[in-house]
Write a protein that holds these residues in place. Structure first.
Motif, PDB file in Angstrom:
ATOM      1  N   ARG A 207       0.854  -1.176   0.000  1.00  0.00           N
ATOM      2  CA  ARG A 207       0.000   0.000   0.000  1.00  0.00           C
ATOM      3  C   ARG A 207       0.895   1.232   0.000  1.00  0.00           C
ATOM      4  O   ARG A 207       1.748   1.373   0.868  1.00  0.00           O
ATOM      5  CB  ARG A 207      -0.920  -0.011   1.217  1.00  0.00           C
ATOM      6  CG  ARG A 207      -1.851  -1.221   1.249  1.00  0.00           C
ATOM      7  CD  ARG A 207      -2.650  -1.296   2.536  1.00  0.00           C
ATOM      8  NE  ARG A 207      -3.465  -2.500   2.589  1.00  0.00           N
ATOM      9  CZ  ARG A 207      -4.175  -2.884   3.635  1.00  0.00           C
ATOM     10  NH1 ARG A 207      -4.164  -2.138   4.750  1.00  0.00           N
ATOM     11  NH2 ARG A 207      -4.889  -4.000   3.602  1.00  0.00           N
ATOM     12  N   VAL A 208       0.709   2.103  -0.965  1.00  0.00           N
ATOM     13  CA  VAL A 208       1.613   3.233  -1.162  1.00  0.00           C
ATOM     14  C   VAL A 208       0.906   4.539  -0.812  1.00  0.00           C
ATOM     15  O   VAL A 208      -0.244   4.766  -1.219  1.00  0.00           O
ATOM     16  CB  VAL A 208       2.121   3.277  -2.614  1.00  0.00           C
ATOM     17  CG1 VAL A 208       3.115   4.420  -2.798  1.00  0.00           C
ATOM     18  CG2 VAL A 208       2.769   1.947  -2.999  1.00  0.00           C
ATOM     19  N   HIS A 209       1.606   5.384  -0.050  1.00  0.00           N
ATOM     20  CA  HIS A 209       1.080   6.695   0.328  1.00  0.00           C
ATOM     21  C   HIS A 209       2.152   7.740   0.012  1.00  0.00           C
ATOM     22  O   HIS A 209       3.351   7.448   0.023  1.00  0.00           O
ATOM     23  CB  HIS A 209       0.758   6.742   1.822  1.00  0.00           C
ATOM     24  CG  HIS A 209      -0.056   5.573   2.292  1.00  0.00           C
ATOM     25  ND1 HIS A 209      -1.429   5.532   2.227  1.00  0.00           N
ATOM     26  CD2 HIS A 209       0.330   4.380   2.836  1.00  0.00           C
ATOM     27  CE1 HIS A 209      -1.863   4.381   2.706  1.00  0.00           C
ATOM     28  NE2 HIS A 209      -0.819   3.664   3.093  1.00  0.00           N
TER      29      HIS A 209
ATOM     30  N   VAL B 201      10.080   6.177   3.212  1.00  0.00           N
ATOM     31  CA  VAL B 201      11.128   6.362   2.201  1.00  0.00           C
ATOM     32  C   VAL B 201      11.235   7.841   1.868  1.00  0.00           C
ATOM     33  O   VAL B 201      10.239   8.480   1.491  1.00  0.00           O
ATOM     34  CB  VAL B 201      10.797   5.576   0.909  1.00  0.00           C
ATOM     35  CG1 VAL B 201      11.887   5.801  -0.140  1.00  0.00           C
ATOM     36  CG2 VAL B 201      10.641   4.094   1.197  1.00  0.00           C
ATOM     37  N   ARG B 202      12.424   8.401   2.004  1.00  0.00           N
ATOM     38  CA  ARG B 202      12.659   9.794   1.611  1.00  0.00           C
ATOM     39  C   ARG B 202      12.881   9.834   0.101  1.00  0.00           C
ATOM     40  O   ARG B 202      13.883   9.315  -0.403  1.00  0.00           O
ATOM     41  CB  ARG B 202      13.876  10.371   2.339  1.00  0.00           C
ATOM     42  CG  ARG B 202      13.772  10.353   3.853  1.00  0.00           C
ATOM     43  CD  ARG B 202      14.877  11.194   4.500  1.00  0.00           C
ATOM     44  NE  ARG B 202      16.202  10.831   4.042  1.00  0.00           N
ATOM     45  CZ  ARG B 202      16.991   9.935   4.635  1.00  0.00           C
ATOM     46  NH1 ARG B 202      16.573   9.293   5.729  1.00  0.00           N
ATOM     47  NH2 ARG B 202      18.199   9.669   4.164  1.00  0.00           N
TER      48      ARG B 202
ATOM     49  N   ILE C 280       5.475   4.686   2.712  1.00  0.00           N
ATOM     50  CA  ILE C 280       5.158   6.110   2.670  1.00  0.00           C
ATOM     51  C   ILE C 280       6.295   6.833   1.961  1.00  0.00           C
ATOM     52  O   ILE C 280       7.440   6.844   2.438  1.00  0.00           O
ATOM     53  CB  ILE C 280       4.967   6.680   4.081  1.00  0.00           C
ATOM     54  CG1 ILE C 280       3.846   5.914   4.809  1.00  0.00           C
ATOM     55  CG2 ILE C 280       4.643   8.166   4.018  1.00  0.00           C
ATOM     56  CD1 ILE C 280       3.658   6.337   6.249  1.00  0.00           C
ATOM     57  N   LEU C 281       5.991   7.417   0.807  1.00  0.00           N
ATOM     58  CA  LEU C 281       6.977   8.173   0.034  1.00  0.00           C
ATOM     59  C   LEU C 281       6.902   9.630   0.476  1.00  0.00           C
ATOM     60  O   LEU C 281       5.875  10.294   0.268  1.00  0.00           O
ATOM     61  CB  LEU C 281       6.688   8.029  -1.460  1.00  0.00           C
ATOM     62  CG  LEU C 281       6.610   6.584  -1.987  1.00  0.00           C
ATOM     63  CD1 LEU C 281       6.286   6.583  -3.473  1.00  0.00           C
ATOM     64  CD2 LEU C 281       7.895   5.835  -1.704  1.00  0.00           C
ATOM     65  N   VAL C 282       7.985  10.102   1.083  1.00  0.00           N
ATOM     66  CA  VAL C 282       7.978  11.430   1.701  1.00  0.00           C
ATOM     67  C   VAL C 282       8.866  12.383   0.909  1.00  0.00           C
ATOM     68  O   VAL C 282      10.065  12.128   0.716  1.00  0.00           O
ATOM     69  CB  VAL C 282       8.474  11.354   3.160  1.00  0.00           C
ATOM     70  CG1 VAL C 282       8.418  12.741   3.794  1.00  0.00           C
ATOM     71  CG2 VAL C 282       7.640  10.379   3.959  1.00  0.00           C
TER      72      VAL C 282
END
Length: 230
Positions: free
Chosen positions: A70-72, A169-170, A221-223
């Motif tokens: 699940r990607v956010h 993940v940055r 979570i892609l931040v």
């Protein structure tokens, strides 16, 4: 009763056959020769095609989702609120975290934090609802998140036992296009864990079963920006 020794003997003879082939293949190699004396040509492509950094992040998100993660996406300032919402939706009450996970990430989450430590037993870890970590790198072309037991990731076991893993993940500095690019940046002496989607296997009827060797649910979570900054 005699079948045991004969099977053992068969295994031994098979082992010796394999070792014998290795010895024969190495028979003409001088004793002084070392592996580094014959460098391997690594002229394969560093990545498949050219793309912008934004397109690389999009590819990572697409491949993560393809592996059922699940990607956010969020800006750094929105990370604490997003983590609190995802944990609340999950119904998590206990969350294990690495020793150096930034304090602000879970400041607004109504959960009890359990810090990773050698004293944490397997039984205690199995009772944990979720784990929140950072990562070392993420590989876009394979939809893979790589952990190396860094300060914001903790020991490997905390990302294997709990059933729900939230991984941050940055996107500014932790996303690479390909495995070759990742290998140039990773330290081979560190304990590397490569994660492509939630843990899954197939039973004898080829039915997919998730959660056997690790978390049943992986959320990435892609931040954008640096969430480590206060």
């Amino acid at each position: 009763m005699s079948s045991g020794p004969s099977r053992a003997s068969g295994r031994e003879s098979g082992r010796e056959r394999i070792l014998g082939r290795v010895r024969r293949a190495l028979a003409d190699v001088p004793a002084s020769e070392q592996p580094g004396h014959h460098p391997v040509t690594r002229d394969y492509a560093a990545q498949h095609g050219e793309r912008t950094h934004a397109a690389t992040i999009d590819l990572l998100a697409e491949n993560l989702a393809d592996y059922r993660a699940r990607v956010h996406r969020t800006e750094a300032a929105g990370l604490p609120a997003l983590l609190a919402r995802l944990l609340s939706e999950r119904g998590a009450s206990q969350v294990v975290v690495p020793p150096s996970l930034p304090d602000g990430w879970l400041a607004s989450a109504p959960v009890r934090l359990v810090r990773d430590s050698p004293a944490l037993t397997t039984r205690e870890l199995d009772s944990i609802d979720s784990v929140v970590t950072g990562c070392a790198l993420a590989v876009a072309e394979t939809g893979t998140v790589v952990l190396d037991a860094g300060p914001d990731q903790g020991s490997r076991r905390i990302t294997l036992v709990p059933d729900h893993h939230l991984c941050v993940v940055r996107t500014d500095d932790q996303v690479v296009s390909s495995v070759p690019q990742a290998l140039r940046r990773l330290a081979p002496a560190r304990p590397l864990t490569w994660i492509s989607g939630p843990s899954a296997t197939s039973d004898i009827e080829l039915e997919r079963v998730e959660g056997v060797h690790g978390p049943r649910t992986l959320e990435v979570i892609l931040v954008a920006g640096d969430p480590r900054e206060p």
